[in-house]
Design a protein around this motif. Structure first.
Motif, PDB file in Angstrom:
ATOM      1  N   UNK A 141       0.836  -1.197   0.000  1.00 25.38           N
ATOM      2  CA  UNK A 141       0.000   0.000   0.000  1.00 25.38           C
ATOM      3  C   UNK A 141       0.875   1.254   0.000  1.00 25.38           C
ATOM      4  N   UNK A 142       1.982   1.204   0.744  1.00 24.77           N
ATOM      5  CA  UNK A 142       2.893   2.339   0.742  1.00 24.77           C
ATOM      6  C   UNK A 142       3.492   2.595  -0.625  1.00 24.77           C
ATOM      7  N   UNK A 143       3.870   1.537  -1.321  1.00 32.03           N
ATOM      8  CA  UNK A 143       4.427   1.692  -2.669  1.00 32.03           C
ATOM      9  C   UNK A 143       3.369   2.247  -3.615  1.00 32.03           C
ATOM     10  N   UNK A 144       2.151   1.727  -3.530  1.00 32.40           N
ATOM     11  CA  UNK A 144       1.072   2.253  -4.368  1.00 32.40           C
ATOM     12  C   UNK A 144       0.860   3.740  -4.117  1.00 32.40           C
ATOM     13  N   UNK A 145       0.938   4.139  -2.858  1.00 31.23           N
ATOM     14  CA  UNK A 145       0.720   5.542  -2.509  1.00 31.23           C
ATOM     15  C   UNK A 145       1.848   6.421  -3.027  1.00 31.23           C
ATOM     16  N   UNK A 146       3.084   6.003  -2.781  1.00 36.70           N
ATOM     17  CA  UNK A 146       4.224   6.824  -3.167  1.00 36.70           C
ATOM     18  C   UNK A 146       4.451   6.840  -4.675  1.00 36.70           C
ATOM     19  N   UNK A 147       4.106   5.744  -5.316  1.00 37.40           N
ATOM     20  CA  UNK A 147       4.384   5.613  -6.736  1.00 37.40           C
ATOM     21  C   UNK A 147       3.387   6.388  -7.588  1.00 37.40           C
ATOM     22  N   UNK A 148       2.231   6.700  -7.026  1.00 40.43           N
ATOM     23  CA  UNK A 148       1.135   7.268  -7.801  1.00 40.43           C
ATOM     24  C   UNK A 148       1.040   8.768  -7.578  1.00 40.43           C
ATOM     25  N   UNK A 149       0.900   9.563  -8.637  1.00 38.70           N
ATOM     26  CA  UNK A 149       0.653  11.002  -8.460  1.00 38.70           C
ATOM     27  C   UNK A 149      -0.602  11.235  -7.639  1.00 38.70           C
ATOM     28  N   UNK A 150      -0.619  12.315  -6.894  1.00 38.09           N
ATOM     29  CA  UNK A 150      -1.710  12.578  -5.968  1.00 38.09           C
ATOM     30  C   UNK A 150      -3.071  12.582  -6.665  1.00 38.09           C
ATOM     31  N   UNK A 151      -3.141  13.164  -7.860  1.00 33.01           N
ATOM     32  CA  UNK A 151      -4.412  13.266  -8.569  1.00 33.01           C
ATOM     33  C   UNK A 151      -4.986  11.900  -8.935  1.00 33.01           C
ATOM     34  N   UNK A 152      -4.109  10.909  -9.095  1.00 33.20           N
ATOM     35  CA  UNK A 152      -4.549   9.579  -9.519  1.00 33.20           C
ATOM     36  C   UNK A 152      -4.617   8.583  -8.379  1.00 33.20           C
ATOM     37  N   UNK A 153      -4.215   8.984  -7.196  1.00 36.27           N
ATOM     38  CA  UNK A 153      -4.011   8.024  -6.117  1.00 36.27           C
ATOM     39  C   UNK A 153      -5.280   7.245  -5.774  1.00 36.27           C
ATOM     40  N   UNK A 154      -6.392   7.950  -5.633  1.00 37.34           N
ATOM     41  CA  UNK A 154      -7.645   7.271  -5.270  1.00 37.34           C
ATOM     42  C   UNK A 154      -8.070   6.290  -6.358  1.00 37.34           C
ATOM     43  N   UNK A 155      -7.897   6.680  -7.628  1.00 42.03           N
ATOM     44  CA  UNK A 155      -8.317   5.811  -8.729  1.00 42.03           C
ATOM     45  C   UNK A 155      -7.419   4.587  -8.851  1.00 42.03           C
ATOM     46  N   UNK A 156      -6.121   4.768  -8.608  1.00 35.55           N
ATOM     47  CA  UNK A 156      -5.199   3.635  -8.670  1.00 35.55           C
ATOM     48  C   UNK A 156      -5.496   2.649  -7.544  1.00 35.55           C
ATOM     49  N   UNK A 157      -5.687   3.166  -6.330  1.00 35.07           N
ATOM     50  CA  UNK A 157      -6.014   2.284  -5.213  1.00 35.07           C
ATOM     51  C   UNK A 157      -7.314   1.534  -5.475  1.00 35.07           C
ATOM     52  N   UNK A 158      -8.305   2.244  -6.023  1.00 32.25           N
ATOM     53  CA  UNK A 158      -9.584   1.607  -6.337  1.00 32.25           C
ATOM     54  C   UNK A 158      -9.407   0.519  -7.383  1.00 32.25           C
ATOM     55  N   UNK A 159      -8.594   0.790  -8.408  1.00 34.29           N
ATOM     56  CA  UNK A 159      -8.378  -0.192  -9.471  1.00 34.29           C
ATOM     57  C   UNK A 159      -7.725  -1.459  -8.934  1.00 34.29           C
ATOM     58  N   UNK A 160      -6.682  -1.309  -8.123  1.00 34.34           N
ATOM     59  CA  UNK A 160      -5.966  -2.473  -7.604  1.00 34.34           C
ATOM     60  C   UNK A 160      -6.856  -3.283  -6.655  1.00 34.34           C
ATOM     61  N   UNK A 161      -7.550  -2.583  -5.759  1.00 36.52           N
ATOM     62  CA  UNK A 161      -8.419  -3.284  -4.804  1.00 36.52           C
ATOM     63  C   UNK A 161      -9.562  -3.977  -5.533  1.00 36.52           C
ATOM     64  N   UNK A 162     -10.109  -3.332  -6.571  1.00 42.05           N
ATOM     65  CA  UNK A 162     -11.202  -3.945  -7.334  1.00 42.05           C
ATOM     66  C   UNK A 162     -10.737  -5.209  -8.046  1.00 42.05           C
ATOM     67  N   UNK A 163      -9.568  -5.157  -8.658  1.00 40.36           N
ATOM     68  CA  UNK A 163      -9.052  -6.341  -9.348  1.00 40.36           C
ATOM     69  C   UNK A 163      -8.830  -7.493  -8.370  1.00 40.36           C
ATOM     70  N   UNK A 164      -8.261  -7.175  -7.219  1.00 32.91           N
ATOM     71  CA  UNK A 164      -8.020  -8.214  -6.220  1.00 32.91           C
ATOM     72  C   UNK A 164      -9.335  -8.777  -5.685  1.00 32.91           C
ATOM     73  N   UNK A 165     -10.313  -7.907  -5.480  1.00 28.05           N
ATOM     74  CA  UNK A 165     -11.616  -8.347  -4.971  1.00 28.05           C
ATOM     75  C   UNK A 165     -12.335  -9.226  -5.985  1.00 28.05           C
ATOM     76  N   UNK A 166     -12.235  -8.856  -7.248  1.00 26.85           N
ATOM     77  CA  UNK A 166     -12.887  -9.654  -8.286  1.00 26.85           C
ATOM     78  C   UNK A 166     -12.222 -11.017  -8.467  1.00 26.85           C
TER      79      UNK A 166
END
Length: 299
Positions: A141-166
Motif C-alpha cells: 500500500x505504501x508503494x502504491x501511494x508513493x508511486x502514484x501522483x496525488x491526482x490519480x491516487x484514489x483511482x489507482x487504489x480503487x483499481x488495484x483493490x477492485x481487481x483483487x476483490x474480483x
C-alpha cells in the motif's frame, strides 16, 4: 482520520486523470505497479482457495464446527500479531525488501497443509502464514501511494483493490470444483504451489527494484502562486521545501537522491508556475534553494 490525518496542499497534476479507467491505465503502463498488481491479484485468487477449503476440511476430517472456528481464529490471531510487528519493521526495513521477504515467509507454512498433519501443526501453520500478511500489505500500500501522483491516487487504489476483490470469487469457484471432484488435499497442494510461485515472482520484482523507484516526485503547489507571476524567490523556497522533504534520510544514497529531486523540482515547479527557466537561471535557482536548506538546517 478527520482528527489525525493532516490536510495536504493541492499538488499540480502529474498525469492525465480523466475517466473512470484512468487509475487502471496508470497501473497497466507503470513498470513497477503493473507486475506487482498481477501478483497481488494472483495472491487474492489463490488465498480464496484456503478460505474455501478450511471449513470443508474441518467437517470432513474432524467432523467439528469448533475446529473450523479455531482455524479462522488462528488466521485472525496471526494477522493481529503481524500488524503489531509491521508497525516496528516498516520503520527499519525498506518497504519493497520487507514485502519481498515477508511474502516468501507467508508461503512456507502452507506446505504443511497438503500432508494432512495433526491439529498441533495446522494451527501454528495458519498462524505463521497470516503473521506475515501485514508485512506484505503495508509496504505494498505504501508503494502504491508513493508511486502514484496525488491526482490519480484514489483511482489507482480503487483499481488495484477492485481487481483483487474480483479475483477472490474466482478462487472460491475453482476451489469448490476441485473439492467436489478430488477432495480438499489437492486444493491445499495447488494453493501452496501457486502461492509459492507467486511469492517468488513478487519477491523478484520487489527485490530487483530500488525503493527509490517506488517514489514519484510530485511538484508542490503554494497558495497564491499562479501562471504569469514573477516568483523566482517563491520558487527557491519551494525547491528548498522539496529538498527538506526528500532529505529525511540518513544514508548517502538518500542525500544524493534529494539533490536529484531538487534539480528536477526547479523544472517542474517552473512549469507549474507558467515560467520558462533558461538553464543558467535553473542552476542559480537550484543553488539558492540548497543554500536556503543549509541556512534552515543551521537554524
Amino acid at each position: 482520520i478527520l482528527m489525525f490525518v493532516p490536510r495536504r496542499k493541492p499538488a499540480v497534476a502529474a498525469a492525465p486523470t480523466h475517466g473512470v479507467l484512468a487509475g487502471l491505465r496508470f497501473v497497466v503502463t507503470d513498470k513497477l505497479l503493473a507486475p506487482l498488481t498481477v501478483t497481488v491479484v494472483l495472491f487474492g485468487f489463490l488465498s480464496a482457495g484456503i478460505s474455501a477449503a478450511l471449513p470443508f476440511y474441518a467437517f470432513d476430517v474432524f467432523s467439528s464446527a469448533r475446529i473450523a472456528g479455531l482455524f479462522y481464529t488462528a488466521l485472525g490471531a496471526g494477522a493481529l500479531v503481524g500488524s503489531m510487528l509491521a508497525i516496528v519493521f516498516v520503520r527499519r526495513i525498506k518497504p519493497l525488501r520487507l514485502a519481498g521477504l515477508a511474502i516468501l515467509a507467508f508461503a512456507l507454512p502452507l506446505w504443511v497443509l497438503p500432508f494432512e498433519p495433526p491439529l498441533a501443526l495446522i494451527f501454528p501453520a495458519l498462524f505463521l502464514a497470516t503473521l506475515f500478511t501485514p508485512l506484505v500489505n503495508g509496504p505494498v500500500i505504501g508503494v502504491l501511494t508513493k508511486r502514484t501522483p496525488l491526482d490519480l491516487r484514489a483511482k489507482v487504489m480503487t483499481a488495484v483493490i477492485t481487481l483483487s476483490t474480483l479475483a477472490a470469487p474466482g478462487g472460491f469457484l475453482a476451489a469448490g470444483q476441485v473439492i467436489e471432484r478430488w477432495g480438499v488435499v489437492p486444493v491445499f497442494a495447488i494453493v501452496a504451489a501457486g502461492i509459492t510461485v507467486t511469492a517468488l515472482l513478487f519477491s523478484f520484482i520487489a527485490l530487483t527494484h530500488r525503493d527509490e523507484d517506488a517514489i514519484v516526485l510530485e511538484p508542490l503547489a503554494e497558495p497564491g502562486l499562479g501562471p504569469g507571476r514573477e516568483t523566482a524567490g517563491a520558487t527557491e523556497a519551494l525547491v528548498a521545501e522539496w529538498v527538506i522533504r526528500e532529505a529525511r534520510l540518513d544514508d548517502a544514497e538518500g542525500f544524493i537522491r534529494a539533490h536529484e529531486a531538487a534539480w528536477d523540482a526547479t523544472g517542474l515547479i517552473a512549469d507549474s508556475l507558467g515560467e520558462s527557466f533558461p538553464f543558467e537561471q535553473r542552476v542559480r535557482t537550484f543553488e539558492d534553494g540548497l543554500a536556503k536548506v543549509s541556512d534552515d538546517a543551521r537554524v
